[in-house]
Scaffold this motif. Structure first.
Motif, PDB file in Angstrom:
ATOM      1  N   ILE A  45       0.828  -1.203   0.000  1.00 40.36           N
ATOM      2  CA  ILE A  45       0.000   0.000   0.000  1.00 40.36           C
ATOM      3  C   ILE A  45       0.866   1.259   0.000  1.00 40.36           C
ATOM      4  O   ILE A  45       1.987   1.257   0.504  1.00 40.36           O
ATOM      5  N   ASP A  46       0.358   2.312  -0.597  1.00 41.04           N
ATOM      6  CA  ASP A  46       1.112   3.556  -0.741  1.00 41.04           C
ATOM      7  C   ASP A  46       1.475   4.166   0.601  1.00 41.04           C
ATOM      8  O   ASP A  46       0.768   4.013   1.580  1.00 41.04           O
ATOM      9  N   ARG A  47       2.555   4.917   0.579  1.00 40.77           N
ATOM     10  CA  ARG A  47       3.105   5.540   1.773  1.00 40.77           C
ATOM     11  C   ARG A  47       2.100   6.336   2.601  1.00 40.77           C
ATOM     12  O   ARG A  47       2.041   6.193   3.812  1.00 40.77           O
ATOM     13  N   GLY A  48       1.349   7.205   1.943  1.00 36.01           N
ATOM     14  CA  GLY A  48       0.450   8.086   2.681  1.00 36.01           C
ATOM     15  C   GLY A  48      -0.880   7.455   3.060  1.00 36.01           C
ATOM     16  O   GLY A  48      -1.704   8.068   3.733  1.00 36.01           O
ATOM     17  N   LEU A  49      -1.071   6.216   2.624  1.00 42.46           N
ATOM     18  CA  LEU A  49      -2.392   5.596   2.780  1.00 42.46           C
ATOM     19  C   LEU A  49      -2.799   5.281   4.224  1.00 42.46           C
ATOM     20  O   LEU A  49      -3.941   5.528   4.597  1.00 42.46           O
ATOM     21  N   PRO A  50      -1.893   4.751   5.048  1.00 38.41           N
ATOM     22  CA  PRO A  50      -2.295   4.520   6.438  1.00 38.41           C
ATOM     23  C   PRO A  50      -2.824   5.792   7.113  1.00 38.41           C
ATOM     24  O   PRO A  50      -3.835   5.752   7.821  1.00 38.41           O
ATOM     25  N   GLN A  51      -2.168   6.929   6.870  1.00 44.91           N
ATOM     26  CA  GLN A  51      -2.634   8.210   7.423  1.00 44.91           C
ATOM     27  C   GLN A  51      -4.047   8.521   6.968  1.00 44.91           C
ATOM     28  O   GLN A  51      -4.902   8.889   7.768  1.00 44.91           O
ATOM     29  N   GLU A  52      -4.280   8.386   5.677  1.00 47.36           N
ATOM     30  CA  GLU A  52      -5.596   8.708   5.124  1.00 47.36           C
ATOM     31  C   GLU A  52      -6.655   7.745   5.643  1.00 47.36           C
ATOM     32  O   GLU A  52      -7.759   8.154   6.013  1.00 47.36           O
ATOM     33  N   PHE A  53      -6.323   6.471   5.686  1.00 52.08           N
ATOM     34  CA  PHE A  53      -7.253   5.466   6.194  1.00 52.08           C
ATOM     35  C   PHE A  53      -7.608   5.764   7.655  1.00 52.08           C
ATOM     36  O   PHE A  53      -8.786   5.761   8.033  1.00 52.08           O
ATOM     37  N   CYS A  54      -6.588   6.026   8.468  1.00 51.63           N
ATOM     38  CA  CYS A  54      -6.834   6.284   9.895  1.00 51.63           C
ATOM     39  C   CYS A  54      -7.638   7.567  10.095  1.00 51.63           C
ATOM     40  O   CYS A  54      -8.505   7.632  10.966  1.00 51.63           O
ATOM     41  N   LYS A  55      -7.344   8.572   9.285  1.00 53.91           N
ATOM     42  CA  LYS A  55      -8.097   9.832   9.371  1.00 53.91           C
ATOM     43  C   LYS A  55      -9.581   9.586   9.100  1.00 53.91           C
ATOM     44  O   LYS A  55     -10.459  10.035   9.844  1.00 53.91           O
ATOM     45  N   GLN A  56      -9.867   8.829   8.041  1.00 52.95           N
ATOM     46  CA  GLN A  56     -11.260   8.530   7.694  1.00 52.95           C
ATOM     47  C   GLN A  56     -11.905   7.592   8.718  1.00 52.95           C
ATOM     48  O   GLN A  56     -13.073   7.741   9.058  1.00 52.95           O
ATOM     49  N   LEU A  57     -11.110   6.638   9.217  1.00 54.00           N
ATOM     50  CA  LEU A  57     -11.619   5.706  10.219  1.00 54.00           C
ATOM     51  C   LEU A  57     -11.985   6.445  11.516  1.00 54.00           C
ATOM     52  O   LEU A  57     -13.040   6.208  12.105  1.00 54.00           O
ATOM     53  N   ILE A  58     -11.119   7.360  11.939  1.00 57.02           N
ATOM     54  CA  ILE A  58     -11.402   8.149  13.139  1.00 57.02           C
ATOM     55  C   ILE A  58     -12.632   9.025  12.922  1.00 57.02           C
ATOM     56  O   ILE A  58     -13.474   9.154  13.808  1.00 57.02           O
ATOM     57  N   GLY A  59     -12.731   9.597  11.725  1.00 55.69           N
ATOM     58  CA  GLY A  59     -13.925  10.374  11.386  1.00 55.69           C
ATOM     59  C   GLY A  59     -15.189   9.540  11.526  1.00 55.69           C
ATOM     60  O   GLY A  59     -16.208  10.000  12.057  1.00 55.69           O
ATOM     61  N   MET A  60     -15.111   8.297  11.091  1.00 59.25           N
ATOM     62  CA  MET A  60     -16.242   7.369  11.199  1.00 59.25           C
ATOM     63  C   MET A  60     -16.543   7.077  12.676  1.00 59.25           C
ATOM     64  O   MET A  60     -17.698   7.095  13.099  1.00 59.25           O
ATOM     65  N   CYS A  61     -15.500   6.820  13.472  1.00 56.75           N
ATOM     66  CA  CYS A  61     -15.667   6.563  14.912  1.00 56.75           C
ATOM     67  C   CYS A  61     -16.370   7.743  15.587  1.00 56.75           C
ATOM     68  O   CYS A  61     -17.298   7.562  16.380  1.00 56.75           O
ATOM     69  N   VAL A  62     -15.923   8.950  15.268  1.00 58.07           N
ATOM     70  CA  VAL A  62     -16.487  10.161  15.864  1.00 58.07           C
ATOM     71  C   VAL A  62     -17.939  10.351  15.430  1.00 58.07           C
ATOM     72  O   VAL A  62     -18.815  10.660  16.240  1.00 58.07           O
ATOM     73  N   SER A  63     -18.209  10.092  14.156  1.00 59.32           N
ATOM     74  CA  SER A  63     -19.577  10.258  13.649  1.00 59.32           C
ATOM     75  C   SER A  63     -20.535   9.263  14.282  1.00 59.32           C
ATOM     76  O   SER A  63     -21.731   9.496  14.372  1.00 59.32           O
ATOM     77  N   LYS A  64     -19.980   8.139  14.774  1.00 54.17           N
ATOM     78  CA  LYS A  64     -20.796   7.116  15.421  1.00 54.17           C
ATOM     79  C   LYS A  64     -20.946   7.360  16.924  1.00 54.17           C
ATOM     80  O   LYS A  64     -21.632   6.612  17.604  1.00 54.17           O
ATOM     81  N   GLY A  65     -20.234   8.351  17.441  1.00 62.20           N
ATOM     82  CA  GLY A  65     -20.409   8.688  18.857  1.00 62.20           C
ATOM     83  C   GLY A  65     -19.196   8.525  19.756  1.00 62.20           C
ATOM     84  O   GLY A  65     -19.281   8.706  20.965  1.00 62.20           O
ATOM     85  N   MET A  66     -18.051   8.196  19.180  1.00 65.42           N
ATOM     86  CA  MET A  66     -16.839   8.074  19.996  1.00 65.42           C
ATOM     87  C   MET A  66     -16.140   9.415  20.142  1.00 65.42           C
ATOM     88  O   MET A  66     -16.341  10.319  19.344  1.00 65.42           O
ATOM     89  N   GLU A  67     -15.297   9.503  21.157  1.00 66.29           N
ATOM     90  CA  GLU A  67     -14.359  10.624  21.275  1.00 66.29           C
ATOM     91  C   GLU A  67     -13.007  10.074  20.888  1.00 66.29           C
ATOM     92  O   GLU A  67     -12.598   9.017  21.382  1.00 66.29           O
ATOM     93  N   PHE A  68     -12.306  10.758  20.013  1.00 63.91           N
ATOM     94  CA  PHE A  68     -11.063  10.213  19.474  1.00 63.91           C
ATOM     95  C   PHE A  68     -10.075  11.337  19.261  1.00 63.91           C
ATOM     96  O   PHE A  68     -10.343  12.258  18.511  1.00 63.91           O
ATOM     97  N   LYS A  69      -8.941  11.273  19.913  1.00 61.66           N
ATOM     98  CA  LYS A  69      -7.903  12.279  19.701  1.00 61.66           C
ATOM     99  C   LYS A  69      -7.328  12.109  18.289  1.00 61.66           C
ATOM    100  O   LYS A  69      -6.916  11.016  17.927  1.00 61.66           O
ATOM    101  N   PRO A  70      -7.323  13.175  17.498  1.00 58.87           N
ATOM    102  CA  PRO A  70      -6.877  13.008  16.099  1.00 58.87           C
ATOM    103  C   PRO A  70      -5.388  12.672  15.940  1.00 58.87           C
ATOM    104  O   PRO A  70      -5.018  11.985  15.011  1.00 58.87           O
ATOM    105  N   GLN A  71      -4.532  13.145  16.853  1.00 62.27           N
ATOM    106  CA  GLN A  71      -3.093  12.885  16.701  1.00 62.27           C
ATOM    107  C   GLN A  71      -2.707  11.561  17.362  1.00 62.27           C
ATOM    108  O   GLN A  71      -3.089  11.297  18.500  1.00 62.27           O
ATOM    109  N   PRO A  72      -1.891  10.770  16.658  1.00 62.96           N
ATOM    110  CA  PRO A  72      -1.419   9.521  17.266  1.00 62.96           C
ATOM    111  C   PRO A  72      -0.414   9.783  18.389  1.00 62.96           C
ATOM    112  O   PRO A  72       0.243  10.825  18.410  1.00 62.96           O
ATOM    113  N   ALA A  73      -0.297   8.837  19.310  1.00 64.99           N
ATOM    114  CA  ALA A  73       0.633   8.962  20.444  1.00 64.99           C
ATOM    115  C   ALA A  73       2.083   8.959  19.973  1.00 64.99           C
ATOM    116  O   ALA A  73       2.932   9.675  20.513  1.00 64.99           O
TER     117      ALA A  73
END
Length: 139
Positions: free
Chosen positions: A23-51
């Protein structure tokens, strides 16, 4: 979809490791960004920056990579794992994360990550919620 979160968990400490070489270099970032967006839209609280910054690692070094993450990010609540392109490592990853290190992990298929598939992300978001202490309802 008829699946919803009753209680959204709160995730403040997370990161992502990719063991896929296709998979392309930038893809994990994009996937995680969209995944977190989905988590938040479903009702979770999610810090956008990784540890700690995302790690990309060849599948031969799964164990070292997981130990390194554990050392660098103590108290990590969630590790998003993009699985190797060749199947067969899931059990090993789960065993190291859950029994040896006490890390909650969510494994993702590289081909689904590649497609940035919304339906897949929704399913993963619901799994993450349960694993991090939330509750879902299935009507």
């Amino acid at each position: 979809s008829d699946k919803k979160m009753v209680n959204g968990a709160k995730v403040t400490s997370w990161t992502c490791v990719s063991f896929s070489t296709r998979i392309d270099r930038g893809l994990p970032q994009e996937f995680c960004k969209q995944l977190i967006g989905m988590c938040v839209s479903k009702g979770m609280e999610f810090k956008p920056q990784p540890a700690i910054p995302f790690i990309s690692c060849p599948p031969e070094h799964i164990e070292e990579a997981l130990l390194d993450i554990h050392k660098r990010a103590p108290g990590l609540q969630l590790l998003i794992v993009i699985l190797p392109d060749v199947t067969g490592s899931y059990g090993k990853i789960k065993r190291i994360c859950e029994t040896e290190l006490g890390i909650v992990s969510q494994c993702c298929q590289p081909r689904q990550v590649n497609k940035l598939n919304k339906q897949y992300m929704e399913n993963v978001a619901l799994k993450i919620n349960v694993k991090t202490g939330g509750r879902n309802t299935v009507l």
